[in-house]
Design a protein around this motif. Sequence first.
Motif, short mmCIF file in Angstrom:
data_model
loop_
_atom_site.label_atom_id
_atom_site.label_comp_id
_atom_site.label_asym_id
_atom_site.label_seq_id
_atom_site.Cartn_x
_atom_site.Cartn_y
_atom_site.Cartn_z
N VAL A 32 31.33 50.58 53.20
CA VAL A 32 32.15 50.54 52.50
C VAL A 32 33.18 50.74 52.45
O VAL A 32 33.44 51.70 52.67
N THR A 33 34.06 50.09 51.38
CA THR A 33 35.26 49.76 51.80
C THR A 33 35.58 50.35 49.73
O THR A 33 34.93 49.21 49.40
N PHE A 34 36.06 51.48 49.54
CA PHE A 34 36.51 51.53 47.96
C PHE A 34 37.60 50.97 47.49
O PHE A 34 38.21 51.35 47.97
N ILE A 35 37.79 50.18 46.11
CA ILE A 35 38.92 50.11 45.59
C ILE A 35 38.64 50.76 44.12
O ILE A 35 37.95 50.04 43.64
N TYR A 36 39.56 51.69 44.00
CA TYR A 36 39.56 52.15 42.32
C TYR A 36 40.20 51.78 41.76
O TYR A 36 41.00 51.01 42.14
N VAL A 37 39.65 51.29 40.12
CA VAL A 37 40.79 50.03 39.41
C VAL A 37 40.38 52.02 37.53
O VAL A 37 39.56 51.46 37.60
N ARG A 54 50.92 59.85 34.57
CA ARG A 54 50.96 58.98 33.36
C ARG A 54 52.77 58.74 33.04
O ARG A 54 53.27 57.69 33.14
N LYS A 55 53.30 59.79 33.17
CA LYS A 55 54.20 59.77 32.98
C LYS A 55 55.23 58.67 34.30
O LYS A 55 55.54 57.56 33.48
N ALA A 56 54.82 59.24 34.89
CA ALA A 56 55.72 57.88 35.60
C ALA A 56 55.12 56.17 36.11
O ALA A 56 55.45 55.97 36.08
N MET A 57 53.48 56.57 36.12
CA MET A 57 52.52 54.89 35.74
C MET A 57 52.42 54.58 35.07
O MET A 57 51.84 53.47 34.93
N GLU A 65 48.41 51.71 31.62
CA GLU A 65 48.09 49.99 31.62
C GLU A 65 46.92 50.47 33.62
O GLU A 65 47.54 51.69 34.11
N SER A 66 46.04 50.05 33.26
CA SER A 66 44.89 50.08 34.69
C SER A 66 46.01 50.04 36.05
O SER A 66 46.51 48.63 36.04
N ARG A 67 45.78 50.65 37.21
CA ARG A 67 45.98 50.45 37.83
C ARG A 67 45.08 51.02 39.32
O ARG A 67 44.52 51.11 39.19
#
Length: 154
Positions: free
Chosen positions: A63-68, A76-79, A82-84
Amino acid sequence: MAKFSKTGKREMPQLNTSSLPDLIFTLLFFFMIVTTMREVTLKVEFRIPVASELEKLEKKSLVTFIYVGKPMTEFRKAMGTESRIQLNDAFAEVSEIQDYIFQERASMTEEDAQQMTVSLKVDQDTKMGIVTDIKQALRQSYALKINYSANLRQ
């Protein structure tokens, strides 16, 4: 009347430490068995949605995981809020998913690469547009076995 006198200096008997290495190795062995190592440091926070019908994965090594989800408060200050997307320990864009899948397949045997499942761990408040973009990128990289992580409704 008899008088008791201390004629010599009495010493405390030494503590027997011959079983100490056995005890230490037993504790070490216990903690090695019980402890699980986290492979990925989460940089996004997500609440897993609730589902009524679930199946358990057989081989978790395939299993390979992708987190969203929304970035953690320190990011949060840099990104932003919104969902990443998070792949392994780094934030990523949708365009990087194909390279990630090819890299994951390259690290597996050819037989295991055919059985690879991509598990999406998505926050329940994430908009469906980003999930659709991820699914399109997975389709282009021929990762057609997709799993959505959820908790069982009680």
